[in-house]
Scaffold this motif. Structure first.
Motif, PDB file in Angstrom:
ATOM      1  N   GLY A  57       0.816  -1.198   0.000  1.00  0.00           N
ATOM      2  CA  GLY A  57       0.000   0.000   0.000  1.00  0.00           C
ATOM      3  C   GLY A  57       0.850   1.247   0.000  1.00  0.00           C
ATOM      4  N   VAL A  58       0.196   2.364   0.163  1.00  0.00           N
ATOM      5  CA  VAL A  58       0.820   3.682   0.094  1.00  0.00           C
ATOM      6  C   VAL A  58       1.694   3.920   1.322  1.00  0.00           C
ATOM      7  CG1 VAL A  58       0.304   6.156   0.102  1.00  0.00           C
ATOM      8  CG2 VAL A  58      -1.046   4.604  -1.303  1.00  0.00           C
ATOM      9  N   ILE A  59       2.838   4.538   1.095  1.00  0.00           N
ATOM     10  CA  ILE A  59       3.715   4.955   2.188  1.00  0.00           C
ATOM     11  C   ILE A  59       3.157   6.262   2.751  1.00  0.00           C
ATOM     12  CG2 ILE A  59       6.062   5.637   2.842  1.00  0.00           C
ATOM     13  CD1 ILE A  59       7.019   4.001   0.354  1.00  0.00           C
ATOM     14  N   ASP A  60       2.751   6.222   4.013  1.00  0.00           N
ATOM     15  CA  ASP A  60       2.184   7.406   4.650  1.00  0.00           C
ATOM     16  C   ASP A  60       3.280   8.403   5.022  1.00  0.00           C
ATOM     17  OD1 ASP A  60      -0.375   6.343   4.485  1.00  0.00           O
ATOM     18  OD2 ASP A  60      -0.386   5.594   6.552  1.00  0.00           O
ATOM     19  N   SER A  61       2.885   9.628   5.183  1.00  0.00           N
ATOM     20  CA  SER A  61       3.806  10.680   5.592  1.00  0.00           C
ATOM     21  C   SER A  61       4.484  10.296   6.907  1.00  0.00           C
ATOM     22  CB  SER A  61       3.035  11.992   5.769  1.00  0.00           C
ATOM     23  OG  SER A  61       3.898  13.008   6.215  1.00  0.00           O
ATOM     24  N   GLY A  62       5.809  10.420   6.941  1.00  0.00           N
ATOM     25  CA  GLY A  62       6.571  10.102   8.140  1.00  0.00           C
ATOM     26  C   GLY A  62       7.008   8.655   8.239  1.00  0.00           C
ATOM     27  N   GLU A  63       6.556   7.803   7.314  1.00  0.00           N
ATOM     28  CA  GLU A  63       6.940   6.388   7.317  1.00  0.00           C
ATOM     29  C   GLU A  63       8.083   6.141   6.354  1.00  0.00           C
ATOM     30  OE1 GLU A  63       3.290   3.325   7.975  1.00  0.00           O
ATOM     31  OE2 GLU A  63       3.286   4.356   6.063  1.00  0.00           O
ATOM     32  N   THR A  64       8.904   5.151   6.673  1.00  0.00           N
ATOM     33  CA  THR A  64       9.838   4.629   5.691  1.00  0.00           C
ATOM     34  C   THR A  64       9.094   3.608   4.847  1.00  0.00           C
ATOM     35  OG1 THR A  64      10.571   2.767   7.059  1.00  0.00           O
ATOM     36  CG2 THR A  64      11.762   4.881   7.337  1.00  0.00           C
ATOM     37  N   ALA A  65       9.690   3.222   3.742  1.00  0.00           N
ATOM     38  CA  ALA A  65       9.068   2.190   2.894  1.00  0.00           C
ATOM     39  C   ALA A  65       8.895   0.892   3.680  1.00  0.00           C
ATOM     40  CB  ALA A  65       9.906   1.965   1.640  1.00  0.00           C
ATOM     41  N   TYR A  66       9.888   0.542   4.476  1.00  0.00           N
ATOM     42  CA  TYR A  66       9.815  -0.701   5.246  1.00  0.00           C
ATOM     43  C   TYR A  66       8.713  -0.623   6.302  1.00  0.00           C
ATOM     44  CZ  TYR A  66      11.211  -4.753   7.973  1.00  0.00           C
ATOM     45  OH  TYR A  66      11.221  -5.959   8.639  1.00  0.00           O
ATOM     46  N   GLN A  67       8.605   0.490   7.006  1.00  0.00           N
ATOM     47  CA  GLN A  67       7.548   0.647   8.006  1.00  0.00           C
ATOM     48  C   GLN A  67       6.171   0.532   7.362  1.00  0.00           C
ATOM     49  OE1 GLN A  67       8.833   4.488   9.413  1.00  0.00           O
ATOM     50  NE2 GLN A  67       9.742   3.637  11.284  1.00  0.00           N
ATOM     51  N   ALA A  68       6.011   1.118   6.190  1.00  0.00           N
ATOM     52  CA  ALA A  68       4.736   1.026   5.486  1.00  0.00           C
ATOM     53  C   ALA A  68       4.443  -0.413   5.083  1.00  0.00           C
ATOM     54  CB  ALA A  68       4.741   1.931   4.258  1.00  0.00           C
ATOM     55  N   ALA A  69       5.460  -1.127   4.601  1.00  0.00           N
ATOM     56  CA  ALA A  69       5.269  -2.522   4.209  1.00  0.00           C
ATOM     57  C   ALA A  69       4.814  -3.365   5.398  1.00  0.00           C
ATOM     58  CB  ALA A  69       6.561  -3.076   3.609  1.00  0.00           C
ATOM     59  N   VAL A  70       5.455  -3.162   6.540  1.00  0.00           N
ATOM     60  CA  VAL A  70       5.084  -3.909   7.751  1.00  0.00           C
ATOM     61  C   VAL A  70       3.644  -3.580   8.146  1.00  0.00           C
ATOM     62  CG1 VAL A  70       5.564  -4.128  10.230  1.00  0.00           C
ATOM     63  CG2 VAL A  70       7.449  -4.195   8.574  1.00  0.00           C
ATOM     64  N   ARG A  71       3.281  -2.313   8.115  1.00  0.00           N
ATOM     65  CA  ARG A  71       1.919  -1.897   8.445  1.00  0.00           C
ATOM     66  C   ARG A  71       0.904  -2.525   7.488  1.00  0.00           C
ATOM     67  NH1 ARG A  71      -0.819   1.664   5.996  1.00  0.00           N
ATOM     68  NH2 ARG A  71       0.962   2.847   5.211  1.00  0.00           N
ATOM     69  N   GLU A  72       1.211  -2.478   6.199  1.00  0.00           N
ATOM     70  CA  GLU A  72       0.288  -3.034   5.201  1.00  0.00           C
ATOM     71  C   GLU A  72       0.118  -4.544   5.361  1.00  0.00           C
ATOM     72  OE1 GLU A  72      -1.739  -1.588   3.123  1.00  0.00           O
ATOM     73  OE2 GLU A  72      -1.046   0.471   3.340  1.00  0.00           O
ATOM     74  N   ALA A  73       1.188  -5.257   5.689  1.00  0.00           N
ATOM     75  CA  ALA A  73       1.081  -6.706   5.906  1.00  0.00           C
ATOM     76  C   ALA A  73       0.134  -7.005   7.062  1.00  0.00           C
ATOM     77  CB  ALA A  73       2.453  -7.313   6.166  1.00  0.00           C
ATOM     78  N   MET A  74       0.171  -6.165   8.089  1.00  0.00           N
ATOM     79  CA  MET A  74      -0.737  -6.343   9.223  1.00  0.00           C
ATOM     80  C   MET A  74      -2.166  -5.979   8.822  1.00  0.00           C
ATOM     81  SD  MET A  74      -1.625  -7.165  12.212  1.00  0.00           S
ATOM     82  CE  MET A  74      -0.127  -7.542  13.062  1.00  0.00           C
ATOM     83  N   GLU A  75      -2.329  -4.838   8.166  1.00  0.00           N
ATOM     84  CA  GLU A  75      -3.673  -4.386   7.807  1.00  0.00           C
ATOM     85  C   GLU A  75      -4.356  -5.300   6.803  1.00  0.00           C
ATOM     86  OE1 GLU A  75      -2.914   0.425   8.384  1.00  0.00           O
ATOM     87  OE2 GLU A  75      -3.425  -0.333   6.410  1.00  0.00           O
ATOM     88  N   GLU A  76      -3.610  -5.790   5.827  1.00  0.00           N
ATOM     89  CA  GLU A  76      -4.231  -6.549   4.738  1.00  0.00           C
ATOM     90  C   GLU A  76      -4.258  -8.050   4.948  1.00  0.00           C
ATOM     91  OE1 GLU A  76      -2.783  -5.403   0.909  1.00  0.00           O
ATOM     92  OE2 GLU A  76      -3.383  -3.314   1.201  1.00  0.00           O
ATOM     93  N   ALA A  77      -3.354  -8.566   5.804  1.00  0.00           N
ATOM     94  CA  ALA A  77      -3.287 -10.024   5.939  1.00  0.00           C
ATOM     95  C   ALA A  77      -3.089 -10.504   7.375  1.00  0.00           C
ATOM     96  CB  ALA A  77      -2.170 -10.572   5.050  1.00  0.00           C
ATOM     97  N   GLY A  78      -2.985  -9.580   8.327  1.00  0.00           N
ATOM     98  CA  GLY A  78      -2.852  -9.968   9.724  1.00  0.00           C
ATOM     99  C   GLY A  78      -1.482 -10.472  10.127  1.00  0.00           C
ATOM    100  N   TYR A  79      -0.462 -10.196   9.330  1.00  0.00           N
ATOM    101  CA  TYR A  79       0.887 -10.678   9.638  1.00  0.00           C
ATOM    102  C   TYR A  79       1.716  -9.627  10.348  1.00  0.00           C
ATOM    103  CZ  TYR A  79       0.153 -14.667   6.552  1.00  0.00           C
ATOM    104  OH  TYR A  79      -0.321 -15.811   5.976  1.00  0.00           O
ATOM    105  N   ARG A  80       2.420 -10.059  11.397  1.00  0.00           N
ATOM    106  CA  ARG A  80       3.423  -9.227  12.063  1.00  0.00           C
ATOM    107  C   ARG A  80       4.776  -9.629  11.489  1.00  0.00           C
ATOM    108  NH1 ARG A  80       1.387  -6.411  16.214  1.00  0.00           N
ATOM    109  NH2 ARG A  80      -0.486  -7.204  17.224  1.00  0.00           N
ATOM    110  N   ILE A  81       5.234  -8.865  10.547  1.00  0.00           N
ATOM    111  CA  ILE A  81       6.516  -9.163   9.897  1.00  0.00           C
ATOM    112  C   ILE A  81       7.637  -8.578  10.752  1.00  0.00           C
ATOM    113  CG2 ILE A  81       7.910  -8.848   7.824  1.00  0.00           C
ATOM    114  CD1 ILE A  81       5.408 -10.595   7.385  1.00  0.00           C
ATOM    115  N   THR A  82       8.643  -9.388  11.008  1.00  0.00           N
ATOM    116  CA  THR A  82       9.831  -8.930  11.736  1.00  0.00           C
ATOM    117  C   THR A  82      11.032  -8.988  10.802  1.00  0.00           C
ATOM    118  OG1 THR A  82      10.439 -11.140  12.510  1.00  0.00           O
ATOM    119  CG2 THR A  82       8.887  -9.878  13.889  1.00  0.00           C
TER     120      THR A  82
END
Length: 138
Positions: A42-67
């Motif tokens: 998904g979209v990288i929100d203001s103040g997020e890095t690309a990696y932080q956005a990816a981790v957030r999207e994995a949680m929002e869209e599929a319920g995964y906590r990526i480490t």
């Protein structure tokens, strides 16, 4: 306005081999993007890095906590997308987006890498090719 996005190609081991997660997109996206399957991104929100956005999207869209330990390869950059390859151990949990209330995917399938490549949204093809090449080294 140019919008950058990020996410993950997720895989899991099954008795008969590695499978990639394909999120079944809604019909209007399937028609527009000439494919059935999306990936958590998904979209990288203001103040997020690309990696932080990816981790957030994995949680929002599929319920995964990526480490960091889950990440196998990447980032792969293609146009405006930054994608990583990560391993998961269970099925996704698809719920409505916590901000919009919209359920963004109709379901999911665990697919052979080549099946995700052949059935993904057309703009994911370069990234899925990279993930397929990387998974051969795992």
């Amino acid at each position: 306005m140019i919008v950058a996005g990020s996410g993950f190609v997720l895989f899991r081991y099954f008795p008969d081999g590695i499978r990639f997660l394909g999120l079944v997109g809604p019909e209007y996206h399937r028609n527009r993007c000439n494919g059935v399957y999306d990936i958590p991104k998904g979209v990288i929100d203001s103040g997020e890095t690309a990696y932080q956005a990816a981790v957030r999207e994995a949680m929002e869209e599929a319920g995964y906590r990526i480490t960091d330990n889950s990440v196998i390869a990447g980032p792969f950059k293609d146009s405006l997308l930054t994608i990583w390859l990560a391993q998961v151990y269970n099925d996704p949990v698809i719920t409505p987006n916590p901000h919009s209330g919209i359920t963004e995917h109709e379901g999911y399938e665990w697919l052979k890498p080549e099946d995700l490549l052949n059935g993904c949204y057309n703009y994911h093809i370069p990234t899925i090719k990279r993930a397929c090449a990387e998974i051969a080294n795992v």
